[in-house]
Design a protein around this motif. Structure first.
Motif, PDB file in Angstrom:
ATOM      1  N   TRP A  12       0.837  -1.199   0.000  1.00  0.00           N
ATOM      2  CA  TRP A  12       0.000   0.000   0.000  1.00  0.00           C
ATOM      3  C   TRP A  12       0.870   1.246   0.000  1.00  0.00           C
ATOM      4  O   TRP A  12       0.598   2.218  -0.717  1.00  0.00           O
ATOM      5  CB  TRP A  12      -0.912  -0.024   1.224  1.00  0.00           C
ATOM      6  N   SER A  15       2.459   1.697  -3.425  1.00  0.00           N
ATOM      7  CA  SER A  15       1.455   2.181  -4.386  1.00  0.00           C
ATOM      8  C   SER A  15       1.139   3.650  -4.161  1.00  0.00           C
ATOM      9  O   SER A  15       1.014   4.425  -5.127  1.00  0.00           O
ATOM     10  CB  SER A  15       0.181   1.337  -4.263  1.00  0.00           C
ATOM     11  N   LEU A  16       1.027   4.046  -2.887  1.00  0.00           N
ATOM     12  CA  LEU A  16       0.707   5.440  -2.580  1.00  0.00           C
ATOM     13  C   LEU A  16       1.846   6.363  -3.001  1.00  0.00           C
ATOM     14  O   LEU A  16       1.615   7.436  -3.574  1.00  0.00           O
ATOM     15  CB  LEU A  16       0.429   5.586  -1.086  1.00  0.00           C
ATOM     16  N   ALA A  18       4.075   5.698  -5.340  1.00  0.00           N
ATOM     17  CA  ALA A  18       4.118   5.701  -6.802  1.00  0.00           C
ATOM     18  C   ALA A  18       3.060   6.625  -7.401  1.00  0.00           C
ATOM     19  O   ALA A  18       3.233   7.156  -8.503  1.00  0.00           O
ATOM     20  CB  ALA A  18       3.918   4.276  -7.326  1.00  0.00           C
ATOM     21  N   LEU A  19       1.975   6.848  -6.675  1.00  0.00           N
ATOM     22  CA  LEU A  19       0.921   7.737  -7.158  1.00  0.00           C
ATOM     23  C   LEU A  19       1.190   9.190  -6.784  1.00  0.00           C
ATOM     24  O   LEU A  19       0.995  10.100  -7.599  1.00  0.00           O
ATOM     25  CB  LEU A  19      -0.427   7.281  -6.590  1.00  0.00           C
ATOM     26  N   MET A  20       1.672   9.425  -5.561  1.00  0.00           N
ATOM     27  CA  MET A  20       1.789  10.800  -5.057  1.00  0.00           C
ATOM     28  C   MET A  20       3.077  11.478  -5.508  1.00  0.00           C
ATOM     29  O   MET A  20       3.083  12.690  -5.733  1.00  0.00           O
ATOM     30  CB  MET A  20       1.703  10.796  -3.524  1.00  0.00           C
ATOM     31  N   PRO A  22       4.841  11.290  -8.408  1.00  0.00           N
ATOM     32  CA  PRO A  22       4.705  11.970  -9.716  1.00  0.00           C
ATOM     33  C   PRO A  22       3.830  13.212  -9.647  1.00  0.00           C
ATOM     34  O   PRO A  22       4.123  14.216 -10.308  1.00  0.00           O
ATOM     35  CB  PRO A  22       4.079  10.885 -10.602  1.00  0.00           C
ATOM     36  N   LEU A  23       2.753  13.154  -8.851  1.00  0.00           N
ATOM     37  CA  LEU A  23       1.907  14.342  -8.707  1.00  0.00           C
ATOM     38  C   LEU A  23       2.672  15.478  -8.046  1.00  0.00           C
ATOM     39  O   LEU A  23       2.531  16.648  -8.428  1.00  0.00           O
ATOM     40  CB  LEU A  23       0.660  13.988  -7.888  1.00  0.00           C
TER      41      LEU A  23
END
Length: 453
Positions: A12, A15-16, A18-20, A22-23
């Motif tokens: 988790w 994944s978090l 990897a998502l945050m 780049p943002l």
């Protein structure tokens, strides 16, 4: 091995991130672009003012700038705002540059460049310039216009923004991890009954998990049902095998009696041979019947609570051999981690042999020393010589076939059970007489019940 909770948290978190991340990088890039475009638009505006203020003196034919049309920011020394206008024979620069030389640039008309570079270092402050250079033509005269603005303050503000964003990201991840930890703990807490019942099953306090009640979560309900099904099959198979052995031994008693009657019709020499064979068969039958009574109900996988199991075993043997005094020494709360049926089989054979061949006194000792279970059965019988003991322990030799009534199976079964648990078996002389069978079994680790956190 990593627990399921740890795996879920790690995946988790990955994944978090990897998502945050780049943002976050996209937001940082967007802010830097926005600041750069804003400063460049101001420099472009100042460039237009400079071009409008550039005029040729009609008398001297020299180019001049009307200072009243420029902002005072270019008049203060090292103000962070600078310009220069360069041609082949002319160089005009802002007062703010003082004794610093502007970049030597020569751009074609209509050409434009922008870049960032270190600026003036006054000792107390290091400037960072955002530069804009334009190539232009005024009255057929080519010029190169250069402007620069110190953006170190904006970069410090951007660094503060980055640190604030990373701090907020760290706090957000911490809060989310705590929330996830709580949610996982509440979810896995539903497995506590299964964990407790597995432990009870391990120690023989129950025969199945009770999956038919449907009390488990849907994810583990099929697993519990499959475990119950396998346990039921295993219990049935072991029970059928032992019942079949007992029934076979019981049913063979009548044919043996008939054979004994028929043997009386033979010659004396043949009768003697027949009786010896029938006696060995009778011993085998009696042994299997005793083993069936000793072991009792099949319950594979259970550990052996000595305080619960040994009294019953000793009582059966005492009734079978009333002339033998049987003594047992063990801790009341001792639990052997080996399978309960295997342990009773092992102890039953050892005690049965000792009672049958070892005189009128048998001593059983069970204790745990240095993570090794020491089992010792001693008798006060005639014993055997060291040479015989070594011979009996050789591979392929039946360990009790030398007795007059020996079947050659009792200690062979013990040896198989001991070997299956990577243990050792030794035959030693007892003092003052008799035989001691010493067994060492590894103390298998009993993992304590761990709560889900």
């Amino acid at each position: 091995m990593m627990s399921i909770q740890q795996q879920l948290r790690r995946h988790w978190l990955i994944s978090l991130l990897a998502l945050m991340l780049p943002l976050l990088l996209l937001a940082d890039y967007g802010v830097r672009q926005m600041v750069g475009h804003y400063v460049l638009s101001r420099l472009q505006h100042d460039a237009d003012s400079l071009i409008a203020a550039l005029q040729r003196d009609p008398l001297s034919e020299t180019w001049q700038l009307q200072d009243n049309r420029l902002g005072t920011v270019y008049q203060r020394v090292y103000s962070g705002h600078y310009y220069s206008i360069r041609s082949d024979q002319l160089l005009l620069k802002s007062r703010s540059l003082w004794d610093k030389a502007p970049p030597d640039l020569n751009l074609n008309s209509g050409e434009q460049r922008d870049w960032t570079q270190p600026g003036i270092d006054t000792g107390n402050h290091k400037e960072v310039w955002l530069n804009l250079a334009l190539g232009m033509t005024v009255d057929n005269q080519p010029f190169t216009l250069w402007l620069a603005e110190d953006i170190s303050a904006q970069q410090r503000q951007l660094l503060y923004y980055r640190l604030s964003a990373l701090t907020l990201l760290g706090l957000t991840l911490t809060v989310l991890l705590l929330i996830q930890r709580r949610q996982l703990s509440r979810a896995f807490a539903r497995l506590q009954p299964l964990q407790q019942q597995l432990r009870e099953l391990r120690f023989g306090e129950r025969d199945n998990l009770g999956a038919a009640s449907g009390q488990y979560p849907q994810e583990v309900q099929p697993l519990a049902e499959e475990i119950d099904r396998l346990l039921q099959q295993l219990q049935q198979r072991v029970g059928r095998s032992r019942n079949a052995l007992g029934n076979l031994a019981h049913e063979m008693k009548r044919p043996l009696q008939q054979l004994q009657l028929l043997a009386e019709q033979l010659s004396p020499q043949q009768q003697q041979q027949q009786r010896e064979v029938l006696a060995r068969l009778q011993t085998l039958i009696q042994r299997e019947l005793k083993r069936a009574r000793i072991v009792g109900v099949a319950s594979p996988g259970r550990h052996t609570k000595l305080a619960d199991e040994l009294p019953t075993l000793l009582d059966v043997l005492q009734r079978l051999y009333p002339q033998v005094q049987i003594e047992a020494s063990y801790e009341p709360d001792a639990i052997l981690p080996q399978d309960r049926d295997d342990t009773l089989e092992l102890l039953g054979n050892l005690l049965d042999n000792a009672c049958l061949y070892g005189g009128n006194r048998v001593q059983l000792s069970i204790r745990n020393q240095a993570d090794v279970w020491q089992i010792q059965v001693c008798d006060n019988g005639p014993g055997i010589t060291e040479e015989q003991r070594q011979h009996l322990l050789q591979r392929g030799t039946r360990l009790d076939e030398s007795g007059p009534q020996g079947s050659g199976l009792g200690l062979a079964i013990v040896q198989d059970i001991v070997s299956s648990y990577s243990g050792t078996l030794a035959l030693n002389a007892n003092t003052p007489q008799g035989l001691c069978v010493a067994i060492q079994l590894p103390a298998l680790t009993i993992t304590p019940l761990q709560p889900f956190d």
